[in-house]
Design a protein around this motif. Structure first.
Motif, PDB file in Angstrom:
ATOM      1  N   ALA A 274       0.832  -1.210   0.000  1.00  0.00           N
ATOM      2  CA  ALA A 274       0.000   0.000   0.000  1.00  0.00           C
ATOM      3  C   ALA A 274       0.859   1.248   0.000  1.00  0.00           C
ATOM      4  O   ALA A 274       1.879   1.288   0.672  1.00  0.00           O
ATOM      5  CB  ALA A 274      -0.911   0.005   1.219  1.00  0.00           C
ATOM      6  N   HIS A 275       0.458   2.217  -0.795  1.00  0.00           N
ATOM      7  CA  HIS A 275       1.137   3.504  -0.781  1.00  0.00           C
ATOM      8  C   HIS A 275       0.183   4.512  -0.172  1.00  0.00           C
ATOM      9  O   HIS A 275      -0.814   4.885  -0.776  1.00  0.00           O
ATOM     10  CB  HIS A 275       1.536   3.913  -2.214  1.00  0.00           C
ATOM     11  CG  HIS A 275       2.308   5.183  -2.253  1.00  0.00           C
ATOM     12  ND1 HIS A 275       2.110   6.160  -3.188  1.00  0.00           N
ATOM     13  CD2 HIS A 275       3.306   5.639  -1.445  1.00  0.00           C
ATOM     14  CE1 HIS A 275       2.939   7.166  -2.968  1.00  0.00           C
ATOM     15  NE2 HIS A 275       3.675   6.868  -1.905  1.00  0.00           N
ATOM     16  N   ARG A 276       0.502   4.913   1.044  1.00  0.00           N
ATOM     17  CA  ARG A 276      -0.426   5.787   1.760  1.00  0.00           C
ATOM     18  C   ARG A 276      -0.075   7.266   1.617  1.00  0.00           C
ATOM     19  O   ARG A 276      -0.546   8.090   2.369  1.00  0.00           O
ATOM     20  CB  ARG A 276      -0.486   5.392   3.239  1.00  0.00           C
ATOM     21  CG  ARG A 276      -1.104   4.033   3.433  1.00  0.00           C
ATOM     22  CD  ARG A 276      -1.489   3.780   4.869  1.00  0.00           C
ATOM     23  NE  ARG A 276      -2.454   2.695   4.963  1.00  0.00           N
ATOM     24  CZ  ARG A 276      -2.143   1.412   5.043  1.00  0.00           C
ATOM     25  NH1 ARG A 276      -0.878   1.050   5.041  1.00  0.00           N
ATOM     26  NH2 ARG A 276      -3.089   0.500   5.120  1.00  0.00           N
ATOM     27  N   THR A 278       1.127  10.552  -1.337  1.00  0.00           N
ATOM     28  CA  THR A 278       1.101  11.031  -2.716  1.00  0.00           C
ATOM     29  C   THR A 278       2.508  11.533  -3.009  1.00  0.00           C
ATOM     30  O   THR A 278       3.026  12.361  -2.262  1.00  0.00           O
ATOM     31  CB  THR A 278       0.094  12.184  -2.877  1.00  0.00           C
ATOM     32  OG1 THR A 278      -1.152  11.759  -2.343  1.00  0.00           O
ATOM     33  CG2 THR A 278      -0.062  12.579  -4.339  1.00  0.00           C
ATOM     34  N   ASP A 279       3.118  10.982  -4.057  1.00  0.00           N
ATOM     35  CA  ASP A 279       4.484  11.392  -4.374  1.00  0.00           C
ATOM     36  C   ASP A 279       4.487  12.523  -5.391  1.00  0.00           C
ATOM     37  O   ASP A 279       3.895  12.412  -6.463  1.00  0.00           O
ATOM     38  CB  ASP A 279       5.269  10.206  -4.963  1.00  0.00           C
ATOM     39  CG  ASP A 279       5.530   9.123  -3.923  1.00  0.00           C
ATOM     40  OD1 ASP A 279       5.361   9.418  -2.721  1.00  0.00           O
ATOM     41  OD2 ASP A 279       5.898   8.002  -4.315  1.00  0.00           O
ATOM     42  N   PHE A 280       5.163  13.588  -5.024  1.00  0.00           N
ATOM     43  CA  PHE A 280       5.335  14.708  -5.947  1.00  0.00           C
ATOM     44  C   PHE A 280       6.788  14.726  -6.391  1.00  0.00           C
ATOM     45  O   PHE A 280       7.673  15.019  -5.587  1.00  0.00           O
ATOM     46  CB  PHE A 280       4.998  16.039  -5.269  1.00  0.00           C
ATOM     47  CG  PHE A 280       3.538  16.201  -4.937  1.00  0.00           C
ATOM     48  CD1 PHE A 280       2.676  16.801  -5.837  1.00  0.00           C
ATOM     49  CD2 PHE A 280       3.029  15.757  -3.716  1.00  0.00           C
ATOM     50  CE1 PHE A 280       1.326  16.963  -5.537  1.00  0.00           C
ATOM     51  CE2 PHE A 280       1.686  15.904  -3.410  1.00  0.00           C
ATOM     52  CZ  PHE A 280       0.831  16.509  -4.326  1.00  0.00           C
ATOM     53  N   PRO A 353      14.208  11.596  -6.799  1.00  0.00           N
ATOM     54  CA  PRO A 353      13.898  12.774  -5.976  1.00  0.00           C
ATOM     55  C   PRO A 353      12.403  13.105  -5.979  1.00  0.00           C
ATOM     56  O   PRO A 353      11.828  13.328  -7.036  1.00  0.00           O
ATOM     57  CB  PRO A 353      14.709  13.912  -6.626  1.00  0.00           C
ATOM     58  CG  PRO A 353      14.990  13.447  -8.013  1.00  0.00           C
ATOM     59  CD  PRO A 353      14.992  11.942  -8.004  1.00  0.00           C
ATOM     60  N   HIS A 354      11.802  13.073  -4.821  1.00  0.00           N
ATOM     61  CA  HIS A 354      10.394  13.441  -4.692  1.00  0.00           C
ATOM     62  C   HIS A 354      10.081  13.696  -3.230  1.00  0.00           C
ATOM     63  O   HIS A 354      10.870  13.379  -2.349  1.00  0.00           O
ATOM     64  CB  HIS A 354       9.481  12.341  -5.256  1.00  0.00           C
ATOM     65  CG  HIS A 354       9.344  11.135  -4.377  1.00  0.00           C
ATOM     66  ND1 HIS A 354      10.258  10.112  -4.363  1.00  0.00           N
ATOM     67  CD2 HIS A 354       8.382  10.792  -3.474  1.00  0.00           C
ATOM     68  CE1 HIS A 354       9.867   9.181  -3.502  1.00  0.00           C
ATOM     69  NE2 HIS A 354       8.734   9.577  -2.943  1.00  0.00           N
ATOM     70  N   VAL A 355       8.931  14.289  -2.992  1.00  0.00           N
ATOM     71  CA  VAL A 355       8.454  14.395  -1.618  1.00  0.00           C
ATOM     72  C   VAL A 355       7.214  13.520  -1.519  1.00  0.00           C
ATOM     73  O   VAL A 355       6.317  13.576  -2.356  1.00  0.00           O
ATOM     74  CB  VAL A 355       8.171  15.867  -1.190  1.00  0.00           C
ATOM     75  CG1 VAL A 355       7.230  16.587  -2.141  1.00  0.00           C
ATOM     76  CG2 VAL A 355       7.606  15.922   0.225  1.00  0.00           C
ATOM     77  N   CYS A 356       7.239  12.627  -0.530  1.00  0.00           N
ATOM     78  CA  CYS A 356       6.067  11.783  -0.279  1.00  0.00           C
ATOM     79  C   CYS A 356       5.227  12.531   0.742  1.00  0.00           C
ATOM     80  O   CYS A 356       5.658  12.801   1.849  1.00  0.00           O
ATOM     81  CB  CYS A 356       6.499  10.419   0.253  1.00  0.00           C
ATOM     82  SG  CYS A 356       5.111   9.292   0.496  1.00  0.00           S
ATOM     83  N   TYR A 357       4.035  12.907   0.318  1.00  0.00           N
ATOM     84  CA  TYR A 357       3.157  13.746   1.137  1.00  0.00           C
ATOM     85  C   TYR A 357       2.066  12.883   1.752  1.00  0.00           C
ATOM     86  O   TYR A 357       1.353  12.185   1.036  1.00  0.00           O
ATOM     87  CB  TYR A 357       2.560  14.820   0.226  1.00  0.00           C
ATOM     88  CG  TYR A 357       1.542  15.731   0.857  1.00  0.00           C
ATOM     89  CD1 TYR A 357       1.853  16.496   1.985  1.00  0.00           C
ATOM     90  CD2 TYR A 357       0.265  15.866   0.305  1.00  0.00           C
ATOM     91  CE1 TYR A 357       0.930  17.367   2.535  1.00  0.00           C
ATOM     92  CE2 TYR A 357      -0.676  16.739   0.844  1.00  0.00           C
ATOM     93  CZ  TYR A 357      -0.336  17.475   1.970  1.00  0.00           C
ATOM     94  OH  TYR A 357      -1.260  18.343   2.500  1.00  0.00           O
TER      95      TYR A 357
HETATM   96 ZN    ZN Z   1       5.405   8.031  -1.331  1.00  0.00          ZN
END
Ligand code: ZN
Length: 426
Positions: A274-276, A278-280, A353-357
């Protein structure tokens, strides 16, 4: 014809001379600026050079130092010109219209709108003035083909309007990075002019209509607090367009992975993980913003999260930002919506590179895009009736604006085959 013209020119020689004399006698039209009729002076205009002082300029214009000192002293109370004199600012010297051309007034413009007049012909005195400002109401409509900035640019409308719509009015309701081809809009806005002629850009937006994915979004400007001058935008039902949360913690990003409880990915052998969040995806070093006001409850580096920050916004909502290159805030710190709390990186478990929000409601992680997020500040009941009355004629005006017919009938061959409608710039 040519020969005839020659003949008649010869014949009318005398008359032409007469006409020239008439032109010489004609009085030039009065031109008023700063409260002076400029035709009564020799007007010298320039801008302050780097390192140049008020005294130096006067000295170059035939005024001696004792008088310069006297001028500065006598006008200091009204305007301390020596103190506010800045390179790059325009000034005007009005000189006598005789062979001496002696300066009589010095006009300094600290801003485009304000000016200071220093008179020293007979008595020395100074006064401040403001140029007349004119607001002109305009309307613009458009259909999105690529991005809103391209559409507005083609219509010769200042980029300021794009920013007002994307970053201010619709920042919480429409994601301008994901507009669809065929989205369309109408805007009633005001342009600002100084002295009737100097265009200084779009001043503000009075009302807008934006059709995104065939869904209509109205926005009307309304003053909710006339004492404090608080201005906000509301829709046709008096709902505030601002939300307590920003749509994304980073500008100019793209969602690389959405909240998905049944995600299968290679890293975990295609098992459901599960990916809880949102990756930006965004370049390393991109600023990460708090999506709402709140207090930092976690700021540390740990395991798969890498460098992360968690913020509690109120009893209900918390947000979390993972994989930062560097954190900017400490536990206990209060942050405002839009404040930078860190920078995009690749710390912890991440392939790029991303931010997982991550978004928490009552301690449970949810998809923020599926939430009905709270309004920033609902309109008070007492103001609501006043608001609805206020917008009635504006909405009629807005609805009556036709979409440009030309835009609807774009020839087939000019439509590009670009099916990727996601544009990262507005
Ligand atoms: Zn993520």
């Amino acid at each position: 014809m040519f020969a005839l013209a020659l003949f008649s020119a010869c014949k009318e020689d005398k008359k032409e001379v007469l006409e020239e004399e008439v032109v010489e006698v004609e009085k030039p039209k009065d031109i008023y600026e700063f409260g002076f009729n400029l035709n009564e002076y020799v007007v010298k205009r320039d801008t302050v050079k780097s390192g140049e002082s008020f005294g130096q300029i006067l000295e170059q214009n035939k005024i001696g130092y004792p008088k310069i000192f006297h001028i500065a002293e006598k006008t200091k109370e009204t305007y301390n010109i020596a103190r506010f004199f800045q390179a790059g600012k325009p000034y005007t010297i009005l000189c006598s219209k005789d062979s001496l051309e002696l300066p009589e007034s010095f006009i300094y413009q600290p801003t485009k709108e304000e000016y200071v007049v220093i008179n020293f012909k007979d008595s020395i005195h100074a006064f401040k003035g403001k140029k007349p400002i004119k607001y002109v109401e305009k309307t613009v409509t458009g259909v999105i083909d690529n991005s809103i900035s391209v559409t507005l640019d083609e219509k010769g409308v200042s980029a300021v309007l794009t920013n007002l719509l994307a970053d201010n009015i619709y920042a919480w309701t429409i994601d301008f990075r994901r507009l669809q081809k065929g989205d369309r809009f109408k805007v009633i806005y005001t342009d600002k002019y100084i002295d009737d002629s100097i265009y200084t850009g779009v001043h503000d937006v009075k009302a807008a209509y934006f059709e995104h994915n065939t869904e209509p979004f109205y926005a009307f400007q309304f003053e909710t607090d006339s004492v404090k001058g608080v201005i906000d935008y509301f829709n046709e039902e008096a709902k505030n367009l601002r939300r307590a949360f920003l749509k994304a913690p980073v500008k100019f990003s793209r969602i690389s992975s959405r909240y998905n409880l049944r995600r299968r990915i290679a890293v975990y052998g295609y098992k459901i993980r599960a990916h809880r969040g949102t990756d930006f995806a965004a370049p390393i070093g991109t600023e990460i913003m708090a999506t709402a006001n709140g207090t930092v409850t976690k700021s540390e580096r740990r395991g798969g999260n890498g460098n992360y920050v968690k913020i509690r916004h109120n009893a209900t909502y918390e947000t979390q930002y993972l994989h930062m290159k560097r954190r900017k805030v400490k536990v206990g710190e209060f942050v405002k919506q839009g404040d930078v709390i860190g920078w995009v990186g690749m710390t912890g478990n991440t392939g790029g590179p991303h931010v997982c929000y991550r978004f928490w409601v009552n301690g449970r992680q949810v998809d923020p895009f599926k939430q009905k997020l709270p309004e920033a500040k609902p309109i008070s009941d007492s103001l609501k009736a006043k608001y609805l009355d206020f917008i009635k004629p504006i909405k009629i005006q807005l609805d009556a604006i036709p979409f440009d017919e030309v835009e609807k009938t774009i020839p087939e061959d000019t439509i590009t085959n670009n099916t990727n409608l996601i544009t990262h710039n507005y």
